[in-house]
Design a protein around this motif. Structure first.
Motif, mmCIF file in Angstrom:
data_model
loop_
_atom_site.group_PDB
_atom_site.id
_atom_site.type_symbol
_atom_site.label_atom_id
_atom_site.label_comp_id
_atom_site.label_asym_id
_atom_site.label_seq_id
_atom_site.Cartn_x
_atom_site.Cartn_y
_atom_site.Cartn_z
ATOM 1 N N ASP A 147 0.865 -1.182 0.000
ATOM 2 C CA ASP A 147 0.000 0.000 0.000
ATOM 3 C C ASP A 147 0.896 1.224 0.000
ATOM 4 O OD1 ASP A 147 -2.222 -1.622 0.100
ATOM 5 O OD2 ASP A 147 -2.253 -1.670 2.288
ATOM 6 N N ASP A 148 1.141 1.737 -1.172
ATOM 7 C CA ASP A 148 2.115 2.815 -1.342
ATOM 8 C C ASP A 148 1.461 3.943 -2.128
ATOM 9 O OD1 ASP A 148 4.333 4.441 -1.934
ATOM 10 O OD2 ASP A 148 5.660 2.704 -1.787
ATOM 11 N N ARG A 204 8.951 -3.056 -3.077
ATOM 12 C CA ARG A 204 9.479 -2.610 -1.780
ATOM 13 C C ARG A 204 10.987 -2.390 -1.868
ATOM 14 N NH1 ARG A 204 6.108 -6.945 -0.413
ATOM 15 N NH2 ARG A 204 4.122 -6.295 0.543
ATOM 16 N N ARG A 251 11.924 1.002 -3.219
ATOM 17 C CA ARG A 251 11.851 2.057 -2.209
ATOM 18 C C ARG A 251 13.087 2.038 -1.314
ATOM 19 N NH1 ARG A 251 9.039 6.472 -1.656
ATOM 20 N NH2 ARG A 251 7.014 5.454 -1.927
#
Length: 711
Positions: free
Chosen positions: A104-105, A663, A666
């Motif tokens: 959830d980004d 992920r 990031r």
């Protein structure tokens, strides 16, 4: 923040000193004289006003620099086409799981795509994917993202697809110039789907009653090498013919050559099918539908002769013996008169004009010109020279419409024999007569004119003349194709001799009849004399496609008609009837848009009228159904997905580790804020209150001067 001027600050400083000196000097010579604090105060007010005006005259600009950070964005393109339903798994389940596993980004921006791309916001639940798109256009989806995020902090694109492109251009070319890396996640396995598919089905658009119609089918397969499969051709659910083939190995193609013979005129839909075989991933790529217009084999031929002759008798005998030819003959008797009656009024109803020596010396110029105009308007023509031909009139009237034109007319005639050219030996007119083309040189000699002939644009020479043992560069048999209209010319009188041969030429006995038959068939092969021609723009429309039609309306000599009323009547699969009027575009062209129609098989008729008079009609069929493009080749195309990734500077990602990969981007700093430096420039002249301040300073100075009695 800083202040800049249109001139050097040194100039401003010098100007300020001059202004201060002027203000102080001006109050040293005042009446009454002021000194001390009053002189200083009044001089200061004047200097301040003068300095402020000077500053504004030097066009100062107030510049502010703001530094912020723009959040990163990552576009996620998810393939929502039908092909994801196929293969082991199927891939659709894996795609839904991968999408639900993404973090959830706030940086993620989702798009679902098939034929086009649609934004889905910051969240795309896996169960919202329907996998119903009928096409896959990767390039269009990438281009949409590039447009939507132009000038923004887009840091990459994640492309989730099987890579099977069924529409649009190759996405690998777009990837080479893409502004950010593309990370591809391949859905499905290229080797997991066993499948037999009909790669292609090819036939003629037009066929004739009683003539064989060849259909060639190309079959490819994965995982069924060496097995047997049936290839069938069916119409209205009835199998017409079949052939059994051996399924080729992966990557190879097997060809099935089938033949059907139409028995009645009309528009037919033939379905070519391979298999099916047990264990196929899908059977929706096993068949294709072909639409063929079957024409009546009868040809309406008008033969106009310069007068009675053995050549006319030989031609007439051959054409009369052909059951597929409906022959009308007009033989010149005197100027403007024919033995059989007047020329037909409607020349546009004929499929071929045969000029048997015409025009001769008795030819009426008006009638000859009318025939020439019909040929120029699209009527195929076959000219056969006889002893009665007037070559001068032939050149003046028909020179622009025949393959050759007389360039320098000369009287008399010489005995020559036919000498096929290299192009002529390979041409269908001469190749296939039942004898080798070079054997045709043994035919009896005929009389050729010594006239010099000029080959017209689009013309070709199939045979020249041979005198003795010398082959001359003079045409004896020539053809011409001008667009869809064809014409032919045999430039020798006495060809009747080729029909009555001695015993030693028995092998050539059918050559004359065969040559005439092939010339007739060649000239009329592409002929479409229908005054009304209406076609759907596709034989098979998709469920979401708009059903559109294109039509043409012609009059006598195929002249376009722009003001006709073209009515379209469509019979639906349920038996209902719908009507529409086609819209004119000019130059005899018409269009219609019936919108999106329900699936099924449709039949249509079109009728054109003008001023209450019927011009003609046309009819045909079309279908609406789910397009099989997504099912033609099940399984993924990892090679293309790898090319897209590498050419853009991205990487190939495992579908099951997609969430972990995002992920990792990031954590590795690939999704960082982009520094934004904003510069705002405001001219001080835009600040109206500075002028008010200058005016206020001058006002205070004036009031003070008056209070101390200065003039």
């Amino acid at each position: 923040m800083d202040l800049t001027f249109a001139v050097s600050p040194v100039v401003l400083a010098v100007s300020a000193v001059v202004a201060a000196a002027f203000a102080w000097w001006s109050y040293g010579r005042s009446t009454p004289t002021v000194s001390g604090g009053r002189r200083v105060g009044l001089a200061a007010l004047r200097f301040a006003a003068l300095f402020l005006v000077l500053v504004l005259l030097f066009d100062p600009v107030w510049r502010r620099i703001t530094r912020t950070g723009e959040p990163p964005l990552l576009a996620v393109l998810v393939d929502d086409s039908e092909s994801l339903r196929l293969g082991a798994g199927p891939p659709a389940a894996a795609v839904r799981q991968a999408v639900d596993g993404l973090p959830d980004d706030a940086a993620l921006r989702f798009y679902r795509f098939s034929g086009d791309a649609a934004p889905a916001g910051t969240d795309l639940p896996g169960d919202s994917l329907a996998f119903a798109g009928e096409r896959t256009d990767l390039a269009a989806a990438l281009a949409r993202v590039e447009t939507d995020f132009a000038g923004r902090n887009l840091r990459g694109v994640v492309l989730v697809s099987d890579g099977r492109v069924t529409d649009g251009r190759n996405p690998a070319y777009l990837a080479e110039r893409f502004s950010v890396p593309i990370y591809t996640a391949v859905a499905g396995d290229s080797l997991s789907s066993r499948d037999v598919r009909l790669e292609r089905a090819v036939t003629n658009d037009v066929a004739r009653v009683g003539s064989p119609l060849p259909i060639q089918a190309g079959v490819r397969a994965t995982g069924f090498s060496g097995e047997s499969a049936a290839v069938t051709v069916a119409s209205n659910g009835r199998i017409i013919t079949r052939e059994t083939i051996t399924v080729p190995g992966d990557g190879a193609e097997a060809t099935a050559d089938l033949t059907i013979t139409p028995t009645a005129p009309g528009v037919y839909r033939y379905t070519v099918t391979v298999g099916p075989l047990a264990g196929e991933a899908t059977t929706r790529n096993n068949s294709r539908t072909l639409t063929v217009r079957v024409l009546d084999d009868d040809r309406r031929v008008l033969m106009v002769s310069a007068g009675p002759s053995p050549d006319l008798a030989a031609l007439r005998a051959v054409l009369d013996a052909d059951d597929s030819v409906d022959l009308t003959v007009r033989t010149q008797r005197s100027p403007g008169q024919f033995y059989e009656g007047a020329l037909p009024d409607a020349l546009g109803g004929y499929d071929l004009l045969v000029l048997a020596g015409y025009p001769g010396a008795a030819a009426d110029p008006g009638q000859a010109q009318r025939l020439a105009e019909a040929v120029a308007g699209g009527l195929p023509a076959l000219f056969v020279m006889t002893t009665g031909t007037d070559l001068a009139r032939l050149g003046r009237t028909f020179g622009d419409v025949l393959p050759v034109a007389p360039d320098a007319v000369r009287g008399g005639g010489v005995e020559v024999q036919l000498a096929p050219t290299a192009a002529g030996e390979a041409h269908p007119v001469l190749d296939g007569l039942g004898v080798p083309p070079d054997r045709l040189g043994a035919l009896p000699p005929i009389a050729a004119s010594p006239t010099r002939w000029a080959l017209q644009p689009g013309g070709r020479v199939l045979a020249t003349v041979r005198r003795g043992g010398t082959v001359l560069d003079a045409p004896l048999l020539a053809l011409r194709q001008n667009g869809d209209v064809r014409s032919a010319a045999l430039l020798g009188a006495g060809s009747w001799r080729w029909r009555t041969l001695p015993d030693d030429l028995d092998d050539l006995r059918g050559a004359y009849a065969g040559l005439v038959d092939r010339l007739v068939r060649w000239t009329t092969a592409t002929r479409d004399r229908r005054p009304v021609r209406v076609r759907p723009d596709r034989a098979l429309f998709g469920e979401r496609d708009r059903v559109t039609f294109t039509g043409q309306v012609y009059g006598e000599a195929l002249a376009p008609i722009d003001d006709a009323r073209l009515e379209l009547t469509v019979r639906t699969p349920s038996g209902g009837v719908e009507r529409a009027t086609m819209r004119p575009l000019g130059n005899g062209r018409y269009v219609a848009d019936l919108g999106v129609r329900p699936p099924g098989s449709y039949a249509f008729t079109a009728e054109a009228t003008r001023g209450g008079a019927r011009l003609g009609s046309d009819r045909g069929t079309f279908g609406v159904g789910r397009l099989a493009a997504e099912f033609r080749e099940p399984g993924a195309d990892p090679a293309l997905m790898r090319q897209v990734a590498l050419r853009s500077g991205g990487a190939v990602v495992g579908l099951d580790s997609l969430g972990q990969f995002v992920r990792g981007l990031r954590e590795a700093g690939a999704l960082e804020d982009r520094p934004l430096v904003r510069e705002d420039e405001t001219p001080l002249l835009d600040f109206w209150w500075l002028l008010v301040v200058a005016l206020a300073l001058l006002t205070v100075e004036w009031v003070w001067r008056k209070r101390v009695g200065m003039v």
